[in-house]
Design an enzyme around this catalytic site. Structure first.
Site, mmCIF file in Angstrom:
data_model
loop_
_atom_site.group_PDB
_atom_site.id
_atom_site.type_symbol
_atom_site.label_atom_id
_atom_site.label_comp_id
_atom_site.label_asym_id
_atom_site.label_seq_id
_atom_site.Cartn_x
_atom_site.Cartn_y
_atom_site.Cartn_z
ATOM 1 N N ASP A 48 -37.321 55.842 -76.826
ATOM 2 C CA ASP A 48 -37.320 56.495 -75.475
ATOM 3 C C ASP A 48 -37.720 55.808 -74.204
ATOM 4 O OD1 ASP A 48 -36.557 59.029 -76.882
ATOM 5 O OD2 ASP A 48 -38.889 59.524 -77.337
ATOM 6 N N CYS A 60 -45.446 43.491 -51.368
ATOM 7 C CA CYS A 60 -45.244 44.806 -51.172
ATOM 8 C C CYS A 60 -44.003 45.124 -50.888
ATOM 9 C CB CYS A 60 -46.005 45.325 -49.689
ATOM 10 S SG CYS A 60 -45.309 44.412 -48.386
ATOM 11 N N ASP A 71 -41.556 60.018 -76.870
ATOM 12 C CA ASP A 71 -42.640 59.733 -77.715
ATOM 13 C C ASP A 71 -42.530 58.082 -78.033
ATOM 14 O OD1 ASP A 71 -41.115 60.828 -79.901
ATOM 15 O OD2 ASP A 71 -43.002 60.729 -80.946
ATOM 16 N N ASP A 73 -36.924 64.556 -76.060
ATOM 17 C CA ASP A 73 -36.532 64.197 -77.095
ATOM 18 C C ASP A 73 -36.882 65.229 -78.207
ATOM 19 O OD1 ASP A 73 -35.975 62.167 -79.304
ATOM 20 O OD2 ASP A 73 -38.471 61.999 -79.373
ATOM 21 N N CYS A 113 -41.932 43.194 -48.464
ATOM 22 C CA CYS A 113 -41.350 41.928 -49.177
ATOM 23 C C CYS A 113 -39.747 41.968 -49.815
ATOM 24 C CB CYS A 113 -42.720 41.341 -50.007
ATOM 25 S SG CYS A 113 -43.727 41.073 -49.251
#
Length: 704
Positions: A597, A13, A593, A408, A16
């Site tokens: 990117d 978690c 996309d 983009d 930690c």
């Protein structure tokens, strides 16, 4: 000052992460340390030896290992399967215990049956809580695991004592329900962590597993890419990926570099020109000399950028753990004071431990643990129905708070596919006849321009003989015994008529000269201007980040209504632009996309990937890197996601407010013994369950 990356074991978690970071930073010789929960790695800057770091981390209750030298990015191997199995077993075994609490149902299980049903839930399904609580206790630490272990363990032992003393109403369901509800929240967290490395796997998978190495005598041997060394000569066949970074030594071909630039058109490559691992060769084979392998390739560096950007994010579930750093010790102290106070007041331990157990059980932060993940679960279901896949609640929240949104260009605000715009006839042939000839020549080509021409022609195609591809130039062939060539002006050796628009021009010619010119270009998505307009009305500053040339980028931005344009950007450039905006205090969303990117999608406060083109190279990696993915074509789902982001954030705050308000009211009542008249631990278990049910029902409002 050196920097090294190590594997970390034992983290479960966000708390930690803080414990490991603290142990590393306190090590002599360490200047800075950053721990990545998604990849289970720690990056350490300084001069401390591995042995010293490992000893320090082990002292904190975790393990440190050195990654393999040829690994570009170390990936976590967490499997959500075991967590899912424990959750299912816990819920199935707890259900009969909860049914027995319903008035009028008449289902009263014998004590030995309740003990048998609850024991596997508490001590098998919930064993991890006890292990982590014990490990943290050995190092003077406490967390939600501590309360869960104490609450469920003491409640179960208390239920056994009740059973042995002949008490009719037992509280086994309290211990079991506590573990079952918390395991549900933990399972959601484990699934999110398991998906965190998908982007890295997608990126690294672009490089092929094997390469064709050329020997001094010209022999070809297929070897693993890991065995390549700088200076090796390699042959790359058409349609295959480049195995490592290097330069062309022989051959002419076109290379799809969309993973770097985001642009769909392949780039001609010849002797002396550079090649990047993961790019795809088209047209003919190339021979290359290897210059960089493994972690030194540009592909691996991109993967490292994604890992670093992901590691810098704090998950929404971290909020409960951070608050528990104060809440848990306070409850433990209060429980001890309650036990001591009642023992002194009554002189009987049997009377004193009931209020203490009631307090422990009622204060177990089940609702606190569920407040965020349940809202996220319902919110992402609602988002999916609106065309958005949500991977990270923090990113959804960031979308609602965003001040800047960057796009983009190719495949995002445009369709990403060259389409035919105009046909310019330079002879007596009709436009339809010219297009039929061009589409026939391009029928067997995989080039994006070829696909654009073939798509534009709706009728039957003519058979082509003697077909030949000329990388970087065009194609040639014979139709009905007549020789034709299709390609650039330089390839045809003619001048094209001037075209008063931005686009790609290809000509069709025979032996007598130019017969026609086809103008192709990427097309703006129909909804892009309207979506951009609504986003501007909401106060967002819009940006266009693209690898394309400045002139077409500026024209496209003007058509959409975007004022800020940055052209000619490679992946590192987009990443740097986002960091610049964040350094100025902006909350930045990024829509992209392609693989190029992926680093920007991971660095942005809210990365949004276009998922409608999942079949295109690199889209999978972009989708894996982005916490939000548009499942439907177009940009409209962004608007729905932004509205949902505001609602989800509001519900999370309400849930957390309820979880803490519940404790603020009932914990004092439990400590003062006011709940004993209503059943003590039994009421505590019911209140804990109702508290959890409340946050779930509140989250379900997001489905409206």
């Amino acid at each position: 000052m050196s920097s090294e990356t190590y594997t970390v074991t034992g983290m479960t978690c966000a708390s930690c992460v803080r414990h490991v970071e603290k142990a590393l930073v306190e090590t002599p010789g360490v200047r800075a340390a950053s721990v990545n929960l998604a990849t289970s790695t720690a990056t350490v800057e300084g001069e401390a030896s591995f042995e010293t770091l490992a000893a320090q981390v082990e002292e904190a209750g975790y393990g440190l290992g050195r990654p393999q030298a040829d690994q570009a990015v170390v990936q976590a191997e967490d499997d959500p399967g075991p967590a899912r199995n424990r959750m299912i077993v816990a819920l199935v075994l707890t259900a009969p215990l909860l049914l027995a609490m319903i008035p009028g149902l008449g289902l009263h299980l014998p004590g030995w049956v309740q003990a048998l049903l609850s024991a596997p839930v508490v001590f098998w399904a919930g064993w991890g809580f006890f292990v982590r609580a014990g490990r943290q206790a050995r190092h003077g630490q406490a967390s939600m695991d501590t309360l869960i272990a104490l609450g469920s363990g003491v409640a179960w032992i208390f239920a056994v004592a009740e059973w042995l003393n002949g008490v009719h109403h037992l509280s086994f369901e309290t211990a079991a329900a506590l573990v079952a509800f918390l395991l549900t929240g933990k399972y959601l967290e484990s699934r999110a962590k398991s998906r965190a490395t998908d982007a890295l796997k997608e990126l690294l998978a672009l490089a092929p597993p094997t390469a064709l190495r050329l020997g001094p005598d010209g022999t070809v041997t297929e070897i693993p890419v890991a065995d390549l060394r700088p200076g090796d000569r390699v042959r790359v066949l058409p349609g295959h990926s480049v195995p490592a970074d290097g330069r062309v030594t022989a051959g002419q071909a076109e290379v799809d570099e969309s993973m770097l630039t985001g642009e769909p058109l392949p780039v001609p490559k010849g002797p002396g020109e550079g090649l990047v691992a993961g790019t795809v060769v088209h047209g003919s084979a190339l021979e290359m000399e290897i210059q960089a392998v493994g972690a030194q390739t540009q592909l691996a560096r991109m993967a490292q950028l994604v890992a670093q950007a992901q590691g810098s994010k704090a998950p929404a579930q971290d909020l409960a753990d951070r608050i528990s750093a104060v809440f848990v010790p306070a409850i433990l102290v209060l429980a001890l004071l309650t036990l001591a106070g009642w023992w002194l007041a009554t002189g009987a331990l049997a009377s004193a431990w009931r209020p203490a157990v009631t307090l422990l059980v009622i204060a177990c932060p089940c609702a606190l643990g569920l407040a965020t993940p349940v809202a996220v679960m319902v919110g992402l279901g609602s988002a999916a129905r609106k065309g958005v896949l949500v991977r990270d609640a923090a990113a959804l929240e960031a979308l609602g708070q965003a001040t800047d949104l960057a796009f983009d260009k190719t495949g995002t605000i445009t369709e990403g596919r060259p389409r035919l715009r105009r046909v310019l006839a330079t002879s007596g042939l009709a436009d339809a006849d010219l297009l039929r000839l061009a589409a026939s020549l391009e029928r067997d080509s995989e080039h994006p321009i070829a696909r654009g021409l073939v798509t534009a022609h709706a009728g039957a195609l003519k058979p082509v003989s003697a077909f030949r591809a000329h990388p970087g130039g065009g194609v040639s062939g014979e139709i009905d015994g007549h020789a034709w060539r299709l390609g650039s002006a330089a390839f045809l050796g003619v001048a094209f008529p001037e075209v008063d628009e931005d686009g790609i021009a290809v000509g069709l010619a025979d032996a007598s000269g130019l017969k026609g010119v086809f103008v192709l270009g990427d097309r703006l998505r129909a909804e892009s201007p309207a979506v951009a307009g609504q986003l501007r009305q909401q106060g967002l500053r819009l940006h266009l980040f693209t690898g394309d040339r400045a002139e077409p980028a500026a024209k496209m931005a003007e058509a959409v209504g975007i004022e800020s344009v940055a052209a000619g950007l490679r992946p590192e450039g987009k990443l740097a632009r986002i960091r610049e905006l964040q350094a100025q205090g902006a909350v930045v969303g990024f829509v992209g996309d392609g693989v190029n990117d992926a680093p920007a999608l991971a660095q942005a406060d809210c990365g949004i990937a276009m998922g409608s083109g999942a079949g295109e190279q690199g889209t999978g990696a972009a989708m894996a890197a982005a916490p939000l993915v548009l499942l439907r074509p177009g940009l409209e789902p962004i608007l729905a996601a932004r509205r949902l982001a505001l609602r989800t954030h509001r519900v999370i705050r309400q849930n957390l407010g309820w979880a803490f308000g519940y404790n603020l009211v009932l914990v004092p009542l439990a400590a003062s013994g006011q709940l004993e008249r209503f059943g003590g631990p039994m009421l505590a278990g019911l209140a804990m369950g109702l508290s959890s049910l409340t946050v779930v029902l509140n989250a379900l409002r997001l489905r409206r």
